[in-house]
Motif scaffolding. Structure first.
Motif, PDB file in Angstrom:
ATOM      1  N   THR A 246      -8.643 -20.900 -10.040  1.00  0.00           N
ATOM      2  CA  THR A 246      -9.751 -21.554 -10.715  1.00  0.00           C
ATOM      3  C   THR A 246     -11.016 -21.315  -9.888  1.00  0.00           C
ATOM      4  N   CYS A 247     -12.064 -20.893 -10.577  1.00  0.00           N
ATOM      5  CA  CYS A 247     -13.225 -20.312  -9.901  1.00  0.00           C
ATOM      6  C   CYS A 247     -14.521 -21.041 -10.248  1.00  0.00           C
ATOM      7  N   PHE A 248     -15.380 -21.111  -9.261  1.00  0.00           N
ATOM      8  CA  PHE A 248     -16.732 -21.623  -9.489  1.00  0.00           C
ATOM      9  C   PHE A 248     -17.700 -20.715  -8.759  1.00  0.00           C
TER      10      PHE A 248
ATOM     11  N   CYS B  21     -16.223 -22.911 -19.702  1.00  0.00           N
ATOM     12  CA  CYS B  21     -15.574 -21.678 -19.250  1.00  0.00           C
ATOM     13  C   CYS B  21     -14.250 -21.448 -19.959  1.00  0.00           C
TER      14      CYS B  21
ATOM     15  N   GLY C 195     -11.405 -22.598 -19.240  1.00  0.00           N
ATOM     16  CA  GLY C 195     -10.235 -22.632 -18.363  1.00  0.00           C
ATOM     17  C   GLY C 195      -9.173 -23.572 -18.911  1.00  0.00           C
TER      18      GLY C 195
ATOM     19  N   ASN D 194     -10.937 -28.922  -5.598  1.00  0.00           N
ATOM     20  CA  ASN D 194     -12.156 -28.896  -6.411  1.00  0.00           C
ATOM     21  C   ASN D 194     -13.009 -27.717  -5.957  1.00  0.00           C
ATOM     22  N   PRO D 195     -12.999 -26.617  -6.725  1.00  0.00           N
ATOM     23  CA  PRO D 195     -13.679 -25.396  -6.273  1.00  0.00           C
ATOM     24  C   PRO D 195     -15.158 -25.603  -5.985  1.00  0.00           C
TER      25      PRO D 195
ATOM     26  N   LEU E 178      -0.336 -22.805 -14.055  1.00  0.00           N
ATOM     27  CA  LEU E 178      -1.295 -23.111 -12.990  1.00  0.00           C
ATOM     28  C   LEU E 178      -1.048 -22.259 -11.755  1.00  0.00           C
TER      29      LEU E 178
ATOM     30  N   ARG F 237     -18.404 -15.397 -16.678  1.00  0.00           N
ATOM     31  CA  ARG F 237     -17.394 -16.202 -15.986  1.00  0.00           C
ATOM     32  C   ARG F 237     -16.857 -15.473 -14.768  1.00  0.00           C
TER      33      ARG F 237
ATOM     34  N   LYS G  14     -21.732 -20.603 -12.830  1.00  0.00           N
ATOM     35  CA  LYS G  14     -20.714 -19.880 -13.590  1.00  0.00           C
ATOM     36  C   LYS G  14     -19.338 -20.347 -13.138  1.00  0.00           C
ATOM     37  N   GLY G  15     -18.333 -19.959 -13.871  1.00  0.00           N
ATOM     38  CA  GLY G  15     -16.988 -20.319 -13.432  1.00  0.00           C
ATOM     39  C   GLY G  15     -15.970 -19.978 -14.482  1.00  0.00           C
ATOM     40  N   GLY G  16     -14.733 -20.296 -14.160  1.00  0.00           N
ATOM     41  CA  GLY G  16     -13.675 -20.028 -15.118  1.00  0.00           C
ATOM     42  C   GLY G  16     -12.326 -19.966 -14.445  1.00  0.00           C
ATOM     43  N   ILE G  17     -11.378 -19.545 -15.231  1.00  0.00           N
ATOM     44  CA  ILE G  17     -10.008 -19.431 -14.732  1.00  0.00           C
ATOM     45  C   ILE G  17      -9.552 -18.008 -14.956  1.00  0.00           C
TER      46      ILE G  17
ATOM     47  N   SER H 225      -2.661 -24.185  -8.736  1.00  0.00           N
ATOM     48  CA  SER H 225      -1.691 -25.244  -8.467  1.00  0.00           C
ATOM     49  C   SER H 225      -2.041 -26.046  -7.218  1.00  0.00           C
TER      50      SER H 225
ATOM     51  N   VAL I 147      -8.628 -24.361 -21.959  1.00  0.00           N
ATOM     52  CA  VAL I 147      -8.005 -23.780 -23.160  1.00  0.00           C
ATOM     53  C   VAL I 147      -6.861 -22.853 -22.767  1.00  0.00           C
ATOM     54  N   SER I 148      -7.093 -22.048 -21.703  1.00  0.00           N
ATOM     55  CA  SER I 148      -6.098 -21.025 -21.363  1.00  0.00           C
ATOM     56  C   SER I 148      -4.852 -21.608 -20.681  1.00  0.00           C
ATOM     57  N   VAL I 149      -4.944 -22.801 -20.113  1.00  0.00           N
ATOM     58  CA  VAL I 149      -3.739 -23.358 -19.471  1.00  0.00           C
ATOM     59  C   VAL I 149      -3.036 -24.415 -20.325  1.00  0.00           C
TER      60      VAL I 149
ATOM     61  N   ILE J 279     -18.920 -26.475 -17.861  1.00  0.00           N
ATOM     62  CA  ILE J 279     -19.644 -25.199 -17.898  1.00  0.00           C
ATOM     63  C   ILE J 279     -19.062 -24.288 -19.000  1.00  0.00           C
TER      64      ILE J 279
ATOM     65  N   LYS K  16      -6.305 -30.723 -14.133  1.00  0.00           N
ATOM     66  CA  LYS K  16      -6.080 -30.117 -12.827  1.00  0.00           C
ATOM     67  C   LYS K  16      -6.763 -28.752 -12.721  1.00  0.00           C
ATOM     68  N   ALA K  17      -6.807 -28.028 -13.832  1.00  0.00           N
ATOM     69  CA  ALA K  17      -7.327 -26.657 -13.796  1.00  0.00           C
ATOM     70  C   ALA K  17      -8.849 -26.599 -13.860  1.00  0.00           C
TER      71      ALA K  17
ATOM     72  N   PRO L  97     -12.487 -26.266 -13.193  1.00  0.00           N
ATOM     73  CA  PRO L  97     -13.159 -25.962 -11.929  1.00  0.00           C
ATOM     74  C   PRO L  97     -14.277 -26.933 -11.564  1.00  0.00           C
TER      75      PRO L  97
ATOM     76  N   MET M 208      -8.906 -14.859 -21.389  1.00  0.00           N
ATOM     77  CA  MET M 208      -7.901 -15.829 -20.952  1.00  0.00           C
ATOM     78  C   MET M 208      -7.473 -16.815 -22.053  1.00  0.00           C
ATOM     79  N   GLU M 209      -8.354 -17.089 -22.998  1.00  0.00           N
ATOM     80  CA  GLU M 209      -8.010 -18.107 -24.007  1.00  0.00           C
ATOM     81  C   GLU M 209      -6.901 -17.619 -24.943  1.00  0.00           C
TER      82      GLU M 209
END
Lengths: 397, 63
Positions: free
Chosen positions: A180-182, B15, B17, A232-233, A175, A46, A257-260, A228, B19-21, B13, B49-50, B52, A159-160
């Motif tokens: 937020t990443c891609f 990721c 994300g 859309n990444p 937020l 990620r 790949k991606g994630g927060i 926030s 879940v974490s927010v 995908i 919103k979060a 990706p 992060m989870e």
């Protein structure tokens, strides 16, 4: 399959933080169980996969040569109008990793030190004593529900951070405090040994686009934008790629790949009775670039030493006994990251014209100072030629 | 019953994300699938919103 169910410590998550902790704790004589919910440690990735070379000496690790996709000399910052600043010195050397191999290797190291490792194990909930203190974890593994027990639980959940949350830690990410990443891994990208960062409020609002080489012609091409912002990444990254044919006209994606990632402050407490939170789960992440591999290993090492002390002096894992981890970590990295957070909150307010002006008016030495947290002389230099930025940049001095 | 949380697995995908927010800890990722505890979900839309890759749709009228 019959399992040992009693341990001295249960570690949740086999990322860099969890494996670092497990290795040190097991080597010191603790009975360690490291769980990971994924069947394959290190996957899916990620992340941009960058780490500084000095981390090896700092953290007492050796990066497995097979886990190094590419060696890096330094970093280049690009302004929206294409001006560049290049940082290249001993301190900017680094690696772009193959995380799938890197993470697995760290887990193997932990296993060699004596830790028990169990992938494909989903932690369903925390077990607590009559006094409501954590004392184990309920796990779903291959269709079987197993109760593992230990007087110390360590969340390296990333992060989870599900169980850290259940244990009462304020780990939910707002937020505003995440990017937020891609990211694509792409073949056919001409690469030099630099990590390239493209700043633009238009294309990467409150974040940046990165190109991290993973070989001569393969790179991680990613984007992180403010959570926030509501953009859309993927769409923004596709636009960046379309606007840079000199890099991408022959490129093809080979992985999505991606994630927060947290780009805010670390969580307000890292320990409670019988529970520690380490690494990205504790939001121990650099707020400027979102990097956290080195910080995670550092936290794992520090936390494990503290846990070992508690273990050796009779197994009292009360909050007071675990607090030295929080204190040592804060002393080592906390104030540095706090400065970086201040910087992030200033940078996110710059428009593209400001970026062009700043990158055009400072030099490499100035950028080095900024990276080291010495803002004063650089701010003075910028404000001299653009006084309107004074109000915004004064937060840094 | 109309679901509050819907994820398009052709986009996801996994990721985590979302879940974490999630403010109510309603979401769980297990390997490649996100699960929503509809009893905990308050349809606030933060995950939408979060995300990706824009894979999540929240139905505010779900129950």
């Amino acid at each position: 399959m019959r399992f040992q169910t009693e341990y001295d410590v249960i570690v949740l998550g086999a990322g860099p933080a969890g494996s670092a902790f497990s290795k040190v704790a097991a080597r010191g004589g603790m009975q360690v169980l490291m769980l990971d919910k994924k069947k394959e440690i290190g996957s899916p990735v990620r992340c941009g996969e960058g780490i500084a070379e000095h981390s090896e000496a700092d953290l007492g690790i050796m990066v497995l040569p097979q886990a190094v996709a590419s060696r890096i000399d330094g970093a280049r910052v690009f302004s929206p109008n294409g001006k560049t600043l290049c940082l290249k010195n001993e301190g900017t050397k680094g690696y772009v990793l193959e995380r799938k191999l890197f993470d697995k290797h760290l887990a193997i190291d932990a296993a060699r030190a004596g830790a028990h490792v169990l992938p494909h194990s989903l932690a369903k909930g925390l077990l607590v004593t009559n006094e409501n203190k954590p004392c184990g974890v309920k796990v779903l593994h291959m269709g079987e529900e197993i109760e593992f027990r230990a007087p110390l639980i360590v969340s390296a959940e990333g992060m989870e951070a599900k169980l850290a949350r259940e244990a009462g830690f304020d780990v939910k990410a707002a937020l505003y405090d995440v990017d937020t990443c891609f990211e694509y891994e792409m073949a056919g990208v001409p690469c030099e040994p630099f990590i390239d960062l493209y700043f633009s409020n238009r294309l990467a609002p409150r974040g940046y686009v990165w190109v991290f080489p993973k070989g001569k012609d393969v790179a991680n091409v990613g984007i992180g934008i403010g959570g926030s912002v509501g953009g859309n990444p993927k769409q923004l990254l596709d636009q960046f790629i379309a606007e840079h044919p000199e890099l991408f006209k022959r490129s093809q994606p080979v992985e999505f790949k991606g994630g927060i990632i947290s780009v805010g402050a670390p969580i307000n407490e890292f320990v409670k009775d019988n529970f520690m939170v380490i690494g990205t789960a504790a939001h121990q992440v650099d707020p400027i670039h979102g990097g956290g591999i080195g910080l995670a290993i550092e936290a794992g090492n520090i936390a494990a030493e503290v846990a070992l002390n508690a273990f050796e002096s009779g197994g009292d894992y009360s909050k007071a006994r675990l607090l030295p981890y929080e204190e040592a970590w804060t002393k080592k990295s906390g104030s540095k990251l706090a400065k970086r957070l201040t910087l992030r909150k200033v940078l996110e307010k710059l428009n593209d014209d400001d970026w062009n002006h700043i990158v055009g008016s400072i030099n490499e030495e100035d950028l080095q100072k900024v990276m080291e947290g010495q803002f004063k002389s650089v701010v003075a230099k910028i404000v001299l030629t653009r006084p309107t930025l004074f109000k915004l940049l004064s937060a840094l001095v | 019953m109309v679901e509050k949380f819907k994820v398009d697995i052709s986009k996801c995908i996994y990721c985590a994300g979302c879940v974490s927010v999630c403010p109510t800890a309603a979401l769980t990722l297990n390997e490649t699938r996100v699960y929503c505890d509809e009893g905990k979900c308050v349809a606030c839309g933060v995950c939408e919103k979060a995300c990706p890759v824009n894979a999540i749709r929240i139905n505010k009228g779900g129950k």
